[in-house]
Design an enzyme around this catalytic site. Structure first.
Site, PDB file in Angstrom:
ATOM      1  N   HIS A  64      51.922  53.196   1.980  1.00  0.00           N
ATOM      2  CA  HIS A  64      50.844  53.598   1.192  1.00  0.00           C
ATOM      3  C   HIS A  64      50.866  53.012  -0.458  1.00  0.00           C
ATOM      4  O   HIS A  64      52.240  53.019  -0.894  1.00  0.00           O
ATOM      5  CB  HIS A  64      50.350  55.115   1.106  1.00  0.00           C
ATOM      6  CG  HIS A  64      49.760  55.458   2.171  1.00  0.00           C
ATOM      7  ND1 HIS A  64      49.686  56.732   2.659  1.00  0.00           N
ATOM      8  CD2 HIS A  64      48.709  54.828   3.173  1.00  0.00           C
ATOM      9  CE1 HIS A  64      48.948  56.785   3.859  1.00  0.00           C
ATOM     10  NE2 HIS A  64      48.247  55.793   3.954  1.00  0.00           N
ATOM     11  N   ASP A  66      50.691  54.059  -3.219  1.00  0.00           N
ATOM     12  CA  ASP A  66      51.201  55.036  -4.308  1.00  0.00           C
ATOM     13  C   ASP A  66      52.507  55.309  -3.899  1.00  0.00           C
ATOM     14  O   ASP A  66      53.456  56.028  -4.592  1.00  0.00           O
ATOM     15  CB  ASP A  66      50.585  56.337  -4.530  1.00  0.00           C
ATOM     16  CG  ASP A  66      50.437  56.989  -3.084  1.00  0.00           C
ATOM     17  OD1 ASP A  66      50.349  56.555  -2.184  1.00  0.00           O
ATOM     18  OD2 ASP A  66      50.614  58.355  -3.257  1.00  0.00           O
ATOM     19  N   HIS A  67      53.341  54.487  -2.991  1.00  0.00           N
ATOM     20  CA  HIS A  67      54.652  54.614  -2.898  1.00  0.00           C
ATOM     21  C   HIS A  67      55.307  53.409  -2.909  1.00  0.00           C
ATOM     22  O   HIS A  67      56.541  53.161  -2.769  1.00  0.00           O
ATOM     23  CB  HIS A  67      54.996  54.892  -1.284  1.00  0.00           C
ATOM     24  CG  HIS A  67      54.400  56.633  -1.215  1.00  0.00           C
ATOM     25  ND1 HIS A  67      55.235  57.666  -1.222  1.00  0.00           N
ATOM     26  CD2 HIS A  67      53.219  56.863  -1.024  1.00  0.00           C
ATOM     27  CE1 HIS A  67      54.227  58.814  -1.123  1.00  0.00           C
ATOM     28  NE2 HIS A  67      53.170  58.234  -1.242  1.00  0.00           N
ATOM     29  N   HIS A 120      51.512  61.173   9.096  1.00  0.00           N
ATOM     30  CA  HIS A 120      50.795  60.715   8.026  1.00  0.00           C
ATOM     31  C   HIS A 120      50.485  59.251   7.979  1.00  0.00           C
ATOM     32  O   HIS A 120      49.066  59.168   7.823  1.00  0.00           O
ATOM     33  CB  HIS A 120      51.497  61.061   6.602  1.00  0.00           C
ATOM     34  CG  HIS A 120      51.105  60.581   5.305  1.00  0.00           C
ATOM     35  ND1 HIS A 120      50.045  61.353   4.913  1.00  0.00           N
ATOM     36  CD2 HIS A 120      51.197  59.759   4.669  1.00  0.00           C
ATOM     37  CE1 HIS A 120      49.584  60.841   3.798  1.00  0.00           C
ATOM     38  NE2 HIS A 120      50.300  59.531   3.453  1.00  0.00           N
TER      39      HIS A 120
HETATM   40 FE    FE Z   1      51.392  59.565  -1.070  1.00  0.00          FE
HETATM   41 ZN    ZN Z   2      50.681  58.719   1.651  1.00  0.00          ZN
END
Ligand code: FE
Ligand code: ZN
Length: 262
Positions: A64, A66-67, A120
Site C-alpha cells: 500500500h 502509505d507504506h 489485509h
Molecule cells: Fe496502512
Molecule cells: Zn495497508
C-alpha cells in the site's frame, strides 16, 4: 519522534501523514539502520539527520502507498536496499532484496524473522526482531486491518500466528488507530476490566499527544476484540449475548463484519 531501547537495537518512531508510524531500527553492533514502511521520505530524512544515522535497508510489510511511497526517494538519497515479500515483488516499488514470506535473514547483527500474514493484502508479511514485532496493517492497537484482498480465514490464521509470539513482544503497528478501535471493543466486550483500564490509559496518552504504540501482545490478547475469540470465556459470553453458537473463527468473522459498519 520517540525512541525505545531493545537489547540489540533502538527503535525510533516517526509520526507521518495523519495517523501513520514509520519505524527506524538502529542496530547497536553495526551501521545497519532499517526503515519500516516509509510513508514519506522527507520525514525519514529529517529524523535521520537529527539522529546522525543513514538508512541502509527499507523493510516493507505490504505494497500500500502509505507504506511504500517513500521507497524511491530514500533509494535515491541513501542508496538503500528494499527488503520485501518475493511473492509480492511486482507491487513493491524499488524492491532489491526479495525474501520468502516465511523465513529469516540477518542484516548487520539483526536476526530478522518474517511471517506470512495475508488478509489485509495477500502479500502482507510481518517482521520479528527479538522482542519487537513490526506488523504493518495486520494487527493494530485494539484492532486489526481491513480485509482488502484476503479471506476471513486467512486473516484469522494470520492473527493467530502473531498471537502465538511471546506475550512480552512489543507490537509496533503502522497506524495510530487505537482509541477508535477501543471504542468498538468496549461495545463488544463491556465487562472487560483490562479493556476499561486501557481505554482510560490510552485516552490520557493521546491527550498528551503521545503514541499508544507500541503496545504488547499481552495487552492485545486481553483487550483486542479480534484476539479475544482465543479466550473460551469470551466466546461463551459473546454467544450468549448474540444468541449464537459460534466457534472462535466465527466470532472473529462476526466481529470483523460488524466493525465494517459500526
Ligand atoms: Fe496502512
Ligand atoms: Zn495497508
Amino acid at each position: 519522534m520517540w525512541s525505545y531501547q531493545h537489547t540489540n537495537f533502538l527503535v525510533h518512531q516517526i509520526p507521518a501523514l495523519s495517523d501513520n508510524y514509520i519505524f527506524l531500527i538502529q542496530d547497536y553492533h553495526s551501521d545497519v539502520v532499517c526503515v519500516v514502511d516509509p510513508a514519506v521520505a522527507e520525514d525519514v530524512k529529517v529524523a535521520c539527520e537529527k539522529l546522525n544515522i543513514k538508512p541502509t535497508h527499507i523493510l516493507n510489510t505490504h505494497h500500500h502507498w502509505d507504506h511504500t511511497d517513500g521507497n524511491e526517494e530514500l533509494i535515491q538519497m541513501y542508496d538503500c536496499e528494499v527488503v520485501a515479500n518475493a511473492d509480492d515483488a511486482p507491487r513493491i516499488r524499488g524492491i532489491s532484496m526479495p525474501i520468502p514470506a516465511n523465513g529469516s535473514l540477518k542484516l548487520g547483527s539483526l536476526n530478522i524473522q518474517t511471517l506470512d500474514v495475508p488478509g489485509h493484502t495477500l502479500g502482507h508479511i510481518a517482521f520479528v526482531i527479538d522482542d519487537a514485532l513490526f506488523c504493518g496493517d495486520t494487527l493494530f492497537g485494539g484492532g486489526c486491518g481491513r480485509l482488502f484482498e484476503g479471506s476471513f480465514e486467512q486473516m484469522w490464521s494470520s492473527l493467530q500466528k502473531l498471537a502465538d509470539l511471546d506475550e512480552k513482544i512489543s507490537v509496533y503497528c503502522a497506524h495510530e488507530y487505537t482509541l477508535p478501535n477501543l471504542r468498538f471493543a468496549r461495545d463488544m466486550d463491556a465487562d472487560n476490566d483490562v479493556l476499561i483500564k486501557r481505554i482510560s490509559d490510552d485516552t490520557q496518552t493521546r491527550m498528551k499527544k503521545q503514541p499508544t504504540i507500541p503496545s504488547t501482545m499481552a495487552l492485545e490478547l486481553q483487550t483486542n476484540p479480534f484476539l479475544r475469540p482465543l479466550n473460551q470465556a469470551f466466546i461463551q459470553t459473546y454467544n450468549k449475548q448474540n444468541n449464537e453458537n459460534f466457534n472462535a473463527f466465527q466470532v472473529f468473522q462476526d466481529l470483523r463484519k460488524r466493525k465494517n459498519t459500526w
